[in-house]
Write an enzyme that holds these catalytic residues in place. Structure first.
Site, PDB file in Angstrom:
ATOM      1  N   LYS A 269       0.857  -1.190   0.000  1.00 57.25           N
ATOM      2  CA  LYS A 269       0.000   0.000   0.000  1.00 57.25           C
ATOM      3  C   LYS A 269       0.887   1.233   0.000  1.00 57.25           C
ATOM      4  CE  LYS A 269       0.898   1.277   4.434  1.00 57.25           C
ATOM      5  NZ  LYS A 269       1.616   2.539   4.808  1.00 57.25           N
TER       6      LYS A 269
ATOM      7  N   ASP B 167      -2.541  -0.912  10.411  1.00 53.50           N
ATOM      8  CA  ASP B 167      -2.985  -0.930   9.019  1.00 53.50           C
ATOM      9  C   ASP B 167      -3.358  -2.321   8.524  1.00 53.50           C
ATOM     10  OD1 ASP B 167      -0.397  -1.813   9.060  1.00 53.50           O
ATOM     11  OD2 ASP B 167       0.344  -0.482   7.491  1.00 53.50           O
TER      12      ASP B 167
END
Length: 292
Positions: free
Chosen positions: A11, A139
């Site tokens: 990401k 995350d």
């Protein structure tokens, strides 16, 4: 033996801000996550040897292969939560660089939880998997969704956003790494920092605005406390080679650039390979890990 092979994406943080602290010491953040087509490959296999409940291997020799590894921790957490009498074998084929702010470890951990749930038929819901994942890292829950998302709190408050569309991305990383704990401590010491406006960026994305309208809103508060010269050098080189925006991802030390054309991205990669050992050209993607 039952087996599942998953490609697990990295990401980038299109915007990242730290907005406060909780009483327990956790930092409150606001960020825009985006998955990209830079992948690890993870193989999860169930086996009957319960004497050695978890076995982990990896193509990179220096990666920990015990309870220091977040993928190992994910398997242990799943077994603790489900109390299933099974063994879990994990093989990591790493391509996402570590200590880079690209979420490779978190993506692997989410994939392990998902694979274990699928292979055992434990029946955990996506929300239950997210709750487990949050115990491993802020995350991790995002990787059960992927695509484009706004996150707040410590990362657990997720709001999916419209997909940006396919955007060319160049990611580069020098040899140095950044300690996340040290970076947070440095942010705590900042006086009147310039905060990126993640809320405004989310509004532009929801309005399906163009990349040229979104790019100026990209920002990362961690850039204000980064002391690796190569980070700024990479950022400037990407802008010089045509990136519409460039910034460090997460707490660093990888830098990404967004490009409006594949040609500019390709030329940028050629230039960056003269500077640093890791350069990858990829694209934004609307999904998370998937079986292969």
């Amino acid at each position: 033996m039952r087996r599942l092979v998953l490609k697990t994406p990295a990401k980038i943080n299109l915007a990242l801000d730290i907005v406060g602290n909780r009483p327990d010491g956790y930092h409150l953040l606001e960020t825009i996550f985006q998955t990209v087509s830079l992948y690890d490959t993870i193989t999860v296999t169930l086996h009957p040897d319960t004497k050695k409940m978890i076995h982990l291997s990896c193509n990179i020799p220096w990666i920990p292969k015990d309870n220091r590894n977040i993928a190992w921790k994910a398997a242990a957490l799943f077994l603790e939560h489900t109390n299933l009498p099974i063994g879990i074998e994990i093989h990591l084929q790493k391509y996402i660089p570590s200590q880079a702010g690209l979420g490779g470890g978190s993506s692997d951990a989410a994939a392990v939880l998902y694979a274990c749930n699928q292979l055992t038929g434990a029946g955990l819901t996506q929300q239950q998997l997210c709750t487990l994942g949050l115990q491993l890292g802020a995350d991790v829950p995002f990787f059960f969704y992927g695509g484009t998302a706004y996150a707040a709190g410590i990362g657990e408050q997720l709001q999916p956003l419209p997909y940006l569309g396919t955007v060319s991305v160049v990611i580069a990383k020098g040899k140095g790494g950044i300690s996340t704990a040290a970076a947070y401590n440095a942010i705590d010491a900042l006086q009147h920092p310039d905060h990126p406006n993640t809320t405004l960026m989310a509004e532009h994305i929801r309005a399906y605005d163009s990349l040229s309208a979104i790019a100026p809103l990209c920002g990362n508060l961690f850039a204000a406390v980064t002391d690796l010269p190569i980070v700024e050098q990479l950022r400037q080189k990407m802008l010089e080679k045509g990136a519409v925006c460039s910034l460090m991802s997460g707490s660093g030390s990888a830098v990404f650039g967004l490009f409006s054309s594949q040609e500019h991205a390709h030329r940028c990669c050629i230039a960056l390979r003269r500077m640093v050992p890791f350069v990858a050209r990829c694209k934004t993607i609307p999904h998370t890990f998937h079986a292969i």
